[in-house]
Design an enzyme around this catalytic site. Structure first.
Site, PDB file in Angstrom:
ATOM      1  N   ASP A 172      41.408  88.189  21.807  1.00  0.00           N
ATOM      2  CA  ASP A 172      40.922  89.176  20.839  1.00  0.00           C
ATOM      3  C   ASP A 172      39.638  89.770  21.391  1.00  0.00           C
ATOM      4  O   ASP A 172      39.183  89.393  22.479  1.00  0.00           O
ATOM      5  CB  ASP A 172      40.710  88.543  19.448  1.00  0.00           C
ATOM      6  CG  ASP A 172      39.736  87.370  19.480  1.00  0.00           C
ATOM      7  OD1 ASP A 172      38.982  87.228  20.466  1.00  0.00           O
ATOM      8  OD2 ASP A 172      39.731  86.581  18.520  1.00  0.00           O
ATOM      9  N   ARG A 217      38.235  77.175  12.840  1.00  0.00           N
ATOM     10  CA  ARG A 217      37.783  78.499  12.371  1.00  0.00           C
ATOM     11  C   ARG A 217      38.886  79.542  12.489  1.00  0.00           C
ATOM     12  O   ARG A 217      38.626  80.733  12.561  1.00  0.00           O
ATOM     13  CB  ARG A 217      36.553  78.943  13.163  1.00  0.00           C
ATOM     14  CG  ARG A 217      35.380  77.975  13.026  1.00  0.00           C
ATOM     15  CD  ARG A 217      34.123  78.530  13.612  1.00  0.00           C
ATOM     16  NE  ARG A 217      33.041  77.552  13.559  1.00  0.00           N
ATOM     17  CZ  ARG A 217      31.762  77.850  13.733  1.00  0.00           C
ATOM     18  NH1 ARG A 217      31.419  79.098  13.968  1.00  0.00           N
ATOM     19  NH2 ARG A 217      30.846  76.918  13.670  1.00  0.00           N
ATOM     20  N   ASP A 245      39.621  83.885  24.246  1.00  0.00           N
ATOM     21  CA  ASP A 245      40.678  84.079  23.250  1.00  0.00           C
ATOM     22  C   ASP A 245      41.212  85.504  23.337  1.00  0.00           C
ATOM     23  O   ASP A 245      40.466  86.434  23.670  1.00  0.00           O
ATOM     24  CB  ASP A 245      40.142  83.817  21.843  1.00  0.00           C
ATOM     25  CG  ASP A 245      39.940  82.334  21.565  1.00  0.00           C
ATOM     26  OD1 ASP A 245      40.448  81.517  22.363  1.00  0.00           O
ATOM     27  OD2 ASP A 245      39.280  81.995  20.578  1.00  0.00           O
ATOM     28  N   TYR A 262      41.683  73.555  15.994  1.00  0.00           N
ATOM     29  CA  TYR A 262      40.565  74.498  15.851  1.00  0.00           C
ATOM     30  C   TYR A 262      40.385  74.911  14.397  1.00  0.00           C
ATOM     31  O   TYR A 262      41.324  75.363  13.738  1.00  0.00           O
ATOM     32  CB  TYR A 262      40.822  75.725  16.729  1.00  0.00           C
ATOM     33  CG  TYR A 262      39.724  76.752  16.682  1.00  0.00           C
ATOM     34  CD1 TYR A 262      38.455  76.466  17.156  1.00  0.00           C
ATOM     35  CD2 TYR A 262      39.961  78.018  16.165  1.00  0.00           C
ATOM     36  CE1 TYR A 262      37.435  77.404  17.128  1.00  0.00           C
ATOM     37  CE2 TYR A 262      38.955  78.981  16.127  1.00  0.00           C
ATOM     38  CZ  TYR A 262      37.699  78.663  16.606  1.00  0.00           C
ATOM     39  OH  TYR A 262      36.698  79.600  16.562  1.00  0.00           O
ATOM     40  N   GLU A 273      37.306  79.842  26.787  1.00  0.00           N
ATOM     41  CA  GLU A 273      36.347  80.094  25.703  1.00  0.00           C
ATOM     42  C   GLU A 273      35.837  78.803  25.088  1.00  0.00           C
ATOM     43  O   GLU A 273      34.709  78.752  24.602  1.00  0.00           O
ATOM     44  CB  GLU A 273      36.982  80.971  24.620  1.00  0.00           C
ATOM     45  CG  GLU A 273      36.015  81.315  23.500  1.00  0.00           C
ATOM     46  CD  GLU A 273      36.524  82.402  22.572  1.00  0.00           C
ATOM     47  OE1 GLU A 273      36.165  82.370  21.393  1.00  0.00           O
ATOM     48  OE2 GLU A 273      37.288  83.280  23.029  1.00  0.00           O
ATOM     49  N   LYS A 274      36.666  77.748  25.105  1.00  0.00           N
ATOM     50  CA  LYS A 274      36.297  76.494  24.456  1.00  0.00           C
ATOM     51  C   LYS A 274      36.695  75.314  25.336  1.00  0.00           C
ATOM     52  O   LYS A 274      37.635  75.416  26.132  1.00  0.00           O
ATOM     53  CB  LYS A 274      36.996  76.360  23.095  1.00  0.00           C
ATOM     54  CG  LYS A 274      36.818  77.529  22.154  1.00  0.00           C
ATOM     55  CD  LYS A 274      37.625  77.298  20.886  1.00  0.00           C
ATOM     56  CE  LYS A 274      37.588  78.542  20.006  1.00  0.00           C
ATOM     57  NZ  LYS A 274      38.366  79.648  20.599  1.00  0.00           N
TER      58      LYS A 274
END
Length: 726
Positions: free
Chosen positions: A100, A318, A98, A316, A10-11
């Site tokens: 979720d 956020r 992630d 990270y 994702e990142k």
């Protein structure tokens, strides 16, 4: 490109951690070559829903989003193309979004966009620690197991756009028909947030003073004097909060005990300890930064983004978690050393920290998709950071360092006193080892370490049950009830994590609370730590929220809008309803299309209602001199002007705009000069002020538009020698 297995993280930082877990690799353009594996990455959502391009017209509403379309996000399109190329030559995919629903959708929608039919395994990582990554790589699952999560996030995303676009346009156009200027922005999260502020403001303003009474006594036992408070008894005249409301009763109690002998009915001292505050998640950091420094939430997100991406000083930023994985405990020596090297003011406390201490923050079971925001092992020149960056990093670093200081230890003594048939109580606290509180000793107003106002900073440990003493004096004191205070940025952010308490329907309240089950710091909240700041910023930009000192209040425009809305829009109930429906999607009992169709039906009914009834919103708009309907300010190709809202009914009145108001009284027509004549047609000339330069003038022909001749001005005379003015 010939990677057999494509890993999509994702990142970028997660991609680097996965590459390390695979044994390392060579950095290429947009991916890491790990031999058999090519590890690439997304940058958040790389596809976005296509907004409608229809003009704002009530007849065009409701706008349908079925079927909905997505397009690449412009700023990340190059990386998306790289992922697409990698997929073309691959044999399988590892989905490393992630763990979720949003993380599931971010990668799933890339695979759908690329038209990939490759087998996909799901890699679940919530910690970039090497051992955790390696363990996750050894226990992957079939990505099809998580299709419901992706569909749930998709439904919510489409639903928010469908609801926001149609409601915003319908309400705005209906208000503009009454002369309203601007946009009435509506959203599933945004509008209930506005509702919180409007209702708090009105409760504050409508508060009527009332009074209650407290009875306190000053007692002496074994040479020790201390205060104690009267305890409410059976049958006492009290309000719903069990406060005495009868002045005569309170005065009588004070009179009955004053000067009377007293006895210790019970005394108990307990050794207690308090753990340090947990490390920050984004919301807690935004709250503290607002309380201490007055920073707005979006400022804090930007500051932390710089600390993470530019300086690489924090993890990270956020995150919604306040916990760390058990494996991260081994990183403590390196992180503490980095804090000491970066911030001279924190060097001493970082060096005194004990890396062997393992606080409650280290709990892998409570880590969600992300772990808490903490310092990294990177260092920086502290003087090179901006002041906001310095302040924010110090908050994050102090919270981390506190995890390695001893617990705060204290003795708490609880005493009950009998005097003249009445009961009084006192509580005393003596700190035996300050521990981590040394780091927070100047931190006024921190709710994590706030003292109980009923606790005395007194040593009552020598008091024992059965002791005899005396009530030296007593008083009945009148107290004034106070309304809930107006919101500050800090208290508004905190309330957004627990809006369930404002939901009127018990079933929906429970649903909202259930939504946040297992999320530390969230108790039936609305929005997410990553989106709340931008939503609040929008409310300020639209003129709905106003800063008044440290308080946040609603504008008159916001209140008028609030009153015109249906309850379902201005309370957080909709988020609870959506949660129930999205849970069914995640469990495979429903699907995104069913959800969106149902929402579209609701939106259609609401748009029809607005079309039929209009919007009962109070608008301070000037009336049209011709037909008395409200005027509306419109931006045209040459600037703003005013038009009658009755245009469709035949009224064609317009007026020039002057400083945001319609110029309803026209200036008298200029009188042509009898002395100076136009050389082209002979008509009189008119001297006019320049719009570009103050104090300058020019001359035009009074026969305009038939004659368009103009001249420069020379000391009050038309300058015929220069010919026509440019």
């Amino acid at each position: 490109m010939s990677g057999e297995i494509i890993v999509i993280a994702e990142k970028p930082e997660l991609a680097r951690a996965i590459a390390e877990g695979l044994g390392g690799g060579a950095r290429q353009d947009g991916f890491i070559d790990c031999g058999r594996h090519y590890v690439t990455w997304a940058i958040g959502h790389m596809l976005e829903l296509v907004d409608p391009q229809d003009p704002w017209n009530m007849a065009a509403l409701p706008i349908s989003f079925i079927p909905w379309e997505k397009r690449p996000v412009a700023k990340t399109s190059a990386q998306l193309r790289t992922i697409g190329k990698l997929l073309k030559s691959a044999r399988s995919v590892i989905h490393a979004g992630d763990p979720d629903d949003e993380g599931q959708l971010i990668v799933d929608e890339i695979l759908q966009w690329a038209g990939s039919r490759l087998p996909v395994q799901r890699l679940l990582i919530n910690d970039n620690n090497l051992k955790v990554v390696q363990r996750a790589l050894a226990s992957m699952r079939d990505n099809r197991e998580f299709a419901g999560l992706s569909a749930s996030a998709e439904a919510r995303s489409v639903g928010d756009l469908l609801y926001g676009v149609n409601m915003t346009r319908a309400y705005t156009l209906a208000a503009q028909a009454r002369g309203f200027q601007g946009v009435l922005s509506v959203g599933r999260v945004q509008t209930p947030i506005l509702g919180l502020v409007v209702r708090r403001d009105r409760d504050f303003e409508a508060h009527t003073k009332s009074y209650y009474y407290t009875v306190s006594g000053q007692f002496s036992f074994a040479g020790l004097t201390f205060p104690a408070r009267y305890q409410i008894g059976e049958g006492d005249p009290v309000d719903e909060q069990r406060r005495l409301i009868d002045r005569n009763f309170a005065t009588a109690v004070a009179g009955a005990v004053q000067g009377q002998p007293a006895r210790i009915a019970s005394a108990k001292t307990t050794a207690k300890e308090a753990a340090p505050p947990l490390p920050y998640n984004l919301l807690k950091l935004q709250t503290d930064a607002a309380r201490k420094f007055g920073y707005k939430p979006n400022q804090v997100k930007d500051i932390t983004q710089a600390l993470r991406e530019k300086h690489r000083l924090i993890t990270y930023n956020r995150s919604d978690s306040e916990y760390l994985s058990d494996e991260q405990h081994a990183d403590a020596p390196g992180v503490l050393a980095a804090v000491a090297a970066t911030v001279p003011m924190l060097a001493a406390i970082a060096q005194r920290a004990d890396p062997a201490i393992k606080s409650r923050a280290f709990n892998s079971q409570k880590v969600s998709a992300h772990h808490a925001i903490i310092p990294t092992e990177a260092t920086a020149d502290f003087a090179a950071l901006t002041e906001p960056e310095q302040r924010t990093y110090m908050l994050i670093a102090r919270a981390y360092v506190a995890q390695f200081w001893p617990a705060n230890q204290y003795d708490q003594t609880e005493i009950e006193i009998e005097v003249a048939g009445h009961a009084f109580a006192a509580r005393g606290k003596v700190v035996t080892k300050p521990g981590w509180t040394v780091l927070y000793k100047n931190d006024v107003g921190n709710e994590d370490i706030a003292e109980d106002e009923d606790t005395l900073a007194a040593d009552l440990r020598s008091i024992a049950s059965g002791m005899a003493g005396q009530c030296l004096s007593a008083s009945a004191d009148q107290q004034e009830t106070k309304p809930k205070p107006l919101y500050t940025m800090a208290t508004l952010l905190t309330d957004l994590t627990r809006v369930a308490k404002y939901v009127r329907d018990e079933r929906l309240r429970k649903l909202l609370i259930e939504k946040d089950k297992g999320k530390a710091g969230e108790h039936g909240g609305i929005g997410t730590p990553a989106t709340r700041d931008s939503i609040i910023a929008t409310l300020f930009d639209r003129g709905f929220l106003i800063e008044k000192g440290k308080n946040i209040i609603s504008s008159p425009q916001a209140r008028g809008f609030y009153d015109a809305l249906p309850d379902q829009a201005k309370f957080p109930d909709m988020t609870a309803i959506w949660h129930e429906q999205q849970r069914a999607i995640a469990e495979g009992k429903s699907d995104a299309m069913t959800f969106v169709r149902g929402l579209a039906d609701y939106v259609g009914r609401e748009v029809a209602r607005v079309k039929e009834q209009g919007l009962a919103i109070a608008i301070d708009a000037p009336p049209c001199p011709s037909c008395s309907k409200p005027l509306r300010r419109i931006k045209g190709s040459k600037g703003y002007f005013w038009s009658c809202t009755g245009y469709a009914d035949g009224c064609k009145f317009t007026a020039n705009d002057k400083a945001g108001k319609p110029e309803l009284v026209k200036a008298p027509a200029p009188v042509p000069s009898q002395q100076h004549k136009c050389q082209a047609c002979g008509a009189g000339l008119v001297r006019r002020p320049s719009a570009k330069k103050k104090g300058a003038f020019w001359w035009s022909c009074s026969a305009y538009p038939g004659c368009k001749q103009t001249y420069f001005d020379n000391k009050g005379q038309p300058d015929f020698s220069k010919g026509e003015r440019a």
